[in-house]
Design a protein around this motif. Structure first.
Motif, mmCIF file in Angstrom:
data_model
loop_
_atom_site.group_PDB
_atom_site.id
_atom_site.type_symbol
_atom_site.label_atom_id
_atom_site.label_comp_id
_atom_site.label_asym_id
_atom_site.label_seq_id
_atom_site.Cartn_x
_atom_site.Cartn_y
_atom_site.Cartn_z
ATOM 1 N N ILE A 1 0.862 -1.499 0.162
ATOM 2 C CA ILE A 1 0.105 -0.182 0.131
ATOM 3 C C ILE A 1 0.709 1.310 -0.336
ATOM 4 C CG2 ILE A 1 -2.013 1.254 1.471
ATOM 5 C CD1 ILE A 1 -2.765 -1.202 0.142
ATOM 6 N N GLU A 2 0.805 2.407 -0.757
ATOM 7 C CA GLU A 2 1.146 3.785 -0.467
ATOM 8 C C GLU A 2 0.480 4.684 -0.534
ATOM 9 O OE1 GLU A 2 2.322 7.684 -2.767
ATOM 10 O OE2 GLU A 2 0.669 6.155 -3.176
ATOM 11 N N THR A 3 0.387 5.265 0.862
ATOM 12 C CA THR A 3 -0.287 5.920 1.760
ATOM 13 C C THR A 3 0.031 7.500 1.101
ATOM 14 O OG1 THR A 3 0.599 6.643 3.260
ATOM 15 C CG2 THR A 3 -0.612 4.432 3.009
ATOM 16 N N SER A 4 -0.480 8.626 1.349
ATOM 17 C CA SER A 4 -0.996 10.369 0.443
ATOM 18 C C SER A 4 -0.869 10.841 1.694
ATOM 19 C CB SER A 4 -1.602 10.757 -0.517
ATOM 20 O OG SER A 4 -1.324 10.012 -1.465
ATOM 21 N N SER A 5 -1.838 10.649 3.234
ATOM 22 C CA SER A 5 -2.092 11.156 3.765
ATOM 23 C C SER A 5 -3.100 11.234 5.270
ATOM 24 C CB SER A 5 -3.125 12.574 3.151
ATOM 25 O OG SER A 5 -5.048 11.482 3.185
ATOM 26 N N ALA A 6 -3.251 11.535 6.391
ATOM 27 C CA ALA A 6 -3.735 11.049 8.155
ATOM 28 C C ALA A 6 -4.926 10.134 7.959
ATOM 29 C CB ALA A 6 -3.381 12.146 8.403
ATOM 30 N N LYS B 1 12.760 2.163 16.259
ATOM 31 C CA LYS B 1 13.492 1.835 15.063
ATOM 32 C C LYS B 1 12.932 1.940 13.581
ATOM 33 C CE LYS B 1 17.693 -0.208 17.117
ATOM 34 N NZ LYS B 1 18.457 0.973 17.210
ATOM 35 N N PHE B 2 12.899 3.073 12.802
ATOM 36 C CA PHE B 2 12.271 2.143 11.319
ATOM 37 C C PHE B 2 13.109 2.733 10.411
ATOM 38 C CE2 PHE B 2 11.995 6.362 13.192
ATOM 39 C CZ PHE B 2 12.296 7.551 12.114
ATOM 40 N N LYS C 1 7.347 -2.404 8.656
ATOM 41 C CA LYS C 1 7.226 -2.321 7.222
ATOM 42 C C LYS C 1 6.525 -1.370 7.049
ATOM 43 C CE LYS C 1 8.913 -7.048 5.191
ATOM 44 N NZ LYS C 1 8.149 -8.146 4.173
ATOM 45 N N VAL C 2 6.554 -0.046 7.505
ATOM 46 C CA VAL C 2 6.365 1.340 7.412
ATOM 47 C C VAL C 2 7.429 1.557 6.804
ATOM 48 C CG1 VAL C 2 5.150 3.304 8.145
ATOM 49 C CG2 VAL C 2 4.193 1.127 8.967
ATOM 50 N N ILE C 3 6.774 2.561 5.618
ATOM 51 C CA ILE C 3 8.315 3.185 5.613
ATOM 52 C C ILE C 3 7.880 4.980 4.827
ATOM 53 C CG2 ILE C 3 9.896 3.652 3.565
ATOM 54 C CD1 ILE C 3 9.562 0.596 3.325
ATOM 55 N N PRO C 4 8.069 5.869 5.769
ATOM 56 C CA PRO C 4 7.867 7.493 6.000
ATOM 57 C C PRO C 4 9.014 7.593 4.192
ATOM 58 C CG PRO C 4 7.899 6.625 7.932
ATOM 59 C CD PRO C 4 8.566 5.593 7.562
ATOM 60 N N ILE C 5 8.746 8.316 3.335
ATOM 61 C CA ILE C 5 9.301 8.576 2.717
ATOM 62 C C ILE C 5 9.157 10.490 2.814
ATOM 63 C CG2 ILE C 5 9.402 9.427 0.064
ATOM 64 C CD1 ILE C 5 9.234 6.230 1.050
ATOM 65 N N ILE C 6 10.345 10.738 2.972
ATOM 66 C CA ILE C 6 10.260 12.148 3.810
ATOM 67 C C ILE C 6 10.545 12.831 2.113
ATOM 68 C CG2 ILE C 6 12.331 13.759 4.423
ATOM 69 C CD1 ILE C 6 11.425 11.711 6.124
ATOM 70 N N ASP C 7 10.031 13.997 2.435
ATOM 71 C CA ASP C 7 9.197 14.789 1.850
ATOM 72 C C ASP C 7 10.294 16.449 1.825
ATOM 73 O OD1 ASP C 7 7.041 15.809 -0.654
ATOM 74 O OD2 ASP C 7 7.299 16.934 0.907
ATOM 75 N N VAL D 1 4.272 -0.657 4.281
ATOM 76 C CA VAL D 1 2.501 0.885 3.491
ATOM 77 C C VAL D 1 4.286 1.579 3.700
ATOM 78 C CG1 VAL D 1 1.709 1.872 5.290
ATOM 79 C CG2 VAL D 1 1.910 -0.269 5.818
ATOM 80 N N ILE D 2 3.795 2.338 2.353
ATOM 81 C CA ILE D 2 4.992 3.149 1.770
ATOM 82 C C ILE D 2 4.095 5.265 1.974
ATOM 83 C CG2 ILE D 2 6.646 4.247 -0.072
ATOM 84 C CD1 ILE D 2 6.747 1.461 0.467
#
Length: 473
Positions: free
Chosen positions: A102-107, A173-174, A152-158, A128-129
């Motif tokens: 899954i790729e997410t975009s908002s809260a 740790k993440f 496996k939650v990966i925040p993509i730093i914007d 979960v990207i």
């Protein structure tokens, strides 16, 4: 002389196709009798053919698997669905049958993820990207997933502020990714995407903000092209620049092992659409492998984020032609029983093209027309510019109803137009049905009523308040 509508289509396109066939002068969509649906449910009518979602996912997986073997690519492939394309539960439920991520975009996306986890449709084995610009609530929700043990939650730093906020919100740790701020196509009004971090700033950002953080590992470089994956010089040039950043970063960051090539596959927007998906996949993997081999770094695992490609071709909208208006000697307007602005907002906002066919009367003579929506807005129409060529339909006859279908409408239209709610000129939300592999139909929602519209606008609340005041007297 070939004057029937079916003759026009057969001499213009390869017909029938994988999804479209004709029987007794009526159009069939994946073998579904559309006229039977119209007789039972009326129009305007929105539908989703759920099996098409799984079919497209499996096609993409097979293309990547074949390409990996042909190229000798050792990295793994991970298919992600962009929830922003369609957040409906039935869409996610169908997509998740196919071992995807899954790729997410908002809260609120994270609340959906938590709901899916609770149902067992999603597990902690699914990535979960977390993409997008992250406000406080989004950060808090991502941290909650991490704190609850989802590794496996990966925040993509914007942007530069997001990582410190995440570190304040969790002591777990993440892993993180970094989104590249790619340069836009030359025709854009601006040069660089507002999202992500610039090419030249990626390595310094890692050195200054990530390298010495004990709880953070950089796993992914995220490369997104707004125009999607296309076989043109712009795409290949941007991919090459991305790969140059990847190999330089990989040399100093051994935990970096994944490349997210965001920007989706195109979907069919006309009966004559052609795109060599298998070639594109193989060439992308080949380009990645060549550059990584040159730099003597391992090839990355590949993540893709396909939204429109996943769900777009599963959707359709069917309208009835109510009346024909001849405004002058050259223009005939076929007026539909809904609005393009509210049900197909991309047709109005960005002149997006969809596959369009009449549903019935294929054996009748045809004419050139314009299609108009019901609102009083002059922009509520679908014309030849959107449709590439002039629009031809069976000739209007007040004694022979004509129905028109727009297909491959399953991505973004409900999210942008707003499902339910208030629409321009208060045109009601159409009835929406779901169709499974056995062509069994489930009504997801009935056509919006005036009571629902007035309730949203506060009129029913006013009437209730008025009654309560009178009762008190």
């Amino acid at each position: 002389m070939n004057t029937r509508y079916v003759d026009l289509i057969e001499q213009s396109f390869y017909f029938p196709t994988e999804e479209f066939t004709m029987e007794d002068g009526n159009l069939q969509f994946h073998g579904i009798d559309l006229m039977k649906l119209i007789e039972e449910h009326g129009t305007p009518l929105k539908l989703t053919y759920l099996p098409k979602i799984s079919q497209n996912i499996q096609k993409a997986k097979s293309w990547f698997e074949t390409a990996r073997k042909n190229v000798g690519y050792k990295g793994k492939y991970n298919y992600c669905y962009c929830t922003k394309s369609s957040h409906f539960h039935h869409v996610l439920e169908e997509a998740l049958k196919n071992d995807i991520h899954i790729e997410t975009s908002s809260a609120y996306d994270i609340n959906i993820v938590e709901n899916l986890l609770e149902e067992g449709l999603l597990t902690t084995d699914n990535y979960v990207i977390c993409n997008g610009f992250k406000r406080a609530q989004y950060i808090e929700n991502i941290a909650r997933l991490l704190n609850n043990g989802h590794k496996k939650v990966i925040p993509i730093i914007d942007n530069y502020e997001e990582l410190p906020l995440l570190l304040e919100s969790t002591d777990k740790k993440f892993e993180v990714g970094i989104r590249i701020a790619s340069e836009e196509e030359p025709k854009f009004e601006f040069y660089t995407s507002r999202l992500g971090i610039g090419y030249k700033d990626i390595v310094p950002f890692y050195n200054n903000y990530i390298r010495d953080e004990k709880n953070v590992k950089l796993k992914m470089l995220h490369f997104f092209i707004n125009t999607g994956i296309k076989d043109n010089s712009y795409y290949w040039n941007e991919l090459n620049k991305c790969l140059q950043v990847y190999v330089k970063l990989r040399e100093i960051c051994p935990t970096l092992d994944s490349l997210n090539i965001g920007g989706g596959f195109p979907i069919k927007n006309s009966p004559g659409f052609q795109f060599d998906y298998a070639y594109m996949v193989e060439e992308i993997l080949n380009q990645i492998k060549i550059i990584c081999d040159d730099w003597e770094v391992p090839v990355p695992h590949i993540f893709t984020e396909f939204g429109s490609f996943t769900v777009g071709e599963s959707g359709a909208v069917i309208y009835k032609v109510l009346q024909q208006k001849k405004q002058n000697d050259r223009e005939s307007w076929n007026m539909i029983d809904s609005s393009f602005m509210t049900t197909l907002p991309d047709a109005w906002a960005i002149s997006k093209r969809f596959v369009m066919f009449p549903v019935n009367r294929w054996n009748d003579r045809y004419e050139r027309v314009l299609l108009g929506g019901l609102t009083c807005d002059s922009d509520d129409y679908y014309n030849s510019e959107q449709h590439v060529n002039a629009i031809y339909l069976p000739k209007f006859n007040p004694n022979k109803p004509l129905y028109v279908g727009f297909f491959n409408t399953g991505a973004y239209q409900d999210n942008i137009g707003g499902f339910g709610g208030i629409h321009h000129c208060l045109i009601p939300q159409p009835k929406y049905i779901l169709i499974d592999e056995n062509h069994e139909v489930e009504v997801f929602s009935e056509q919006q009523t005036h009571e629902e519209v007035l309730d949203i606008l506060g009129y029913n609340q006013y009437n209730k308040s008025k009654v309560n005041k009178q009762n008190k007297k």
